[in-house]
Design a protein around this motif. Structure first.
Motif, PDB file in Angstrom:
ATOM      1  N   GLU A  61      80.382  28.966  84.989  1.00  0.00           N
ATOM      2  CA  GLU A  61      80.643  28.443  83.645  1.00  0.00           C
ATOM      3  C   GLU A  61      81.982  28.918  83.088  1.00  0.00           C
ATOM      4  OE1 GLU A  61      77.277  29.633  81.309  1.00  0.00           O
ATOM      5  OE2 GLU A  61      75.899  28.373  82.463  1.00  0.00           O
ATOM      6  N   SER A  62      82.459  30.067  83.554  1.00  0.00           N
ATOM      7  CA  SER A  62      83.690  30.642  83.005  1.00  0.00           C
ATOM      8  C   SER A  62      84.950  30.258  83.779  1.00  0.00           C
ATOM      9  CB  SER A  62      83.582  32.171  82.958  1.00  0.00           C
ATOM     10  OG  SER A  62      83.630  32.708  84.268  1.00  0.00           O
ATOM     11  N   LEU A  63      84.800  29.522  84.885  1.00  0.00           N
ATOM     12  CA  LEU A  63      85.955  29.200  85.718  1.00  0.00           C
ATOM     13  C   LEU A  63      86.908  28.238  85.018  1.00  0.00           C
ATOM     14  CD1 LEU A  63      84.356  28.662  89.233  1.00  0.00           C
ATOM     15  CD2 LEU A  63      85.652  30.631  88.427  1.00  0.00           C
ATOM     16  N   PRO A  64      88.209  28.461  85.193  1.00  0.00           N
ATOM     17  CA  PRO A  64      89.178  27.501  84.658  1.00  0.00           C
ATOM     18  C   PRO A  64      89.159  26.210  85.468  1.00  0.00           C
ATOM     19  CG  PRO A  64      90.293  29.178  85.941  1.00  0.00           C
ATOM     20  CD  PRO A  64      88.838  29.587  85.855  1.00  0.00           C
ATOM     21  N   ALA A  65      89.572  25.128  84.850  1.00  0.00           N
ATOM     22  CA  ALA A  65      89.608  23.831  85.536  1.00  0.00           C
ATOM     23  C   ALA A  65      90.538  23.865  86.742  1.00  0.00           C
ATOM     24  CB  ALA A  65      90.043  22.745  84.565  1.00  0.00           C
ATOM     25  N   SER A  66      91.508  24.768  86.733  1.00  0.00           N
ATOM     26  CA  SER A  66      92.486  24.846  87.816  1.00  0.00           C
ATOM     27  C   SER A  66      91.967  25.578  89.047  1.00  0.00           C
ATOM     28  CB  SER A  66      93.750  25.551  87.325  1.00  0.00           C
ATOM     29  OG  SER A  66      93.435  26.886  86.944  1.00  0.00           O
TER      30      SER A  66
END
Length: 131
Positions: free
Chosen positions: A111-116
């Motif tokens: 859930e905390s991962l960046p879109a990149s």
């Protein structure tokens, strides 16, 4: 002394290393080698699941800091999941719980991962070095 064991699986874009037992002077080189293989073969988005680790000493903490730096230098992150008991206390006393990304579970990491965040370099069926 509980021997260290390690296994790796892929969860979305993350390489999740499940560890169990004790991380000490004798076993920290095994953890270092395993994490290096994962970093090299699967990419810099790493999760170290500590839910089954019962003890970590200063050599184990040094491995965590080293791979936190390596993952960030490669454009990723090292997340620690589920430390409890003596392991959580050691992270707290050293301040590493405030420096490293500590999460309760793998879902919270996702859930905390960046879109990149880019996924592993290999397909989901392949593991590093027979891990």
């Amino acid at each position: 002394m509980a021997e260290l064991w390690l296994s790796t699986r892929l969860v979305g874009p993350l390489a999740v290393v499940l560890a169990g037992g004790e991380v000490d002077l004798g076993s920290s080189p095994d953890l270092r080698d395993h994490l290096l293989a994962v970093l090299c073969h699967l990419g810099p988005w790493l999760v170290l699941d500590l839910t089954r680790v019962t003890f970590v000493d200063s050599s184990g903490l040094a491995v965590l800091v080293d791979f936190w730096r390596r993952a960030r230098a490669a454009g990723g992150e090292l997340f620690l999941v589920g430390p409890s008991g003596a392991v959580a206390r050691k992270l707290e006393v050293t301040g590493l719980d405030r420096r490293l990304a500590v999460c309760p579970d793998v879902d919270s990491v996702l859930e905390s991962l960046p879109a990149s965040c880019s996924g592993p370099h290999r397909s989901a069926g392949q593991e590093p070095g027979g891990a």
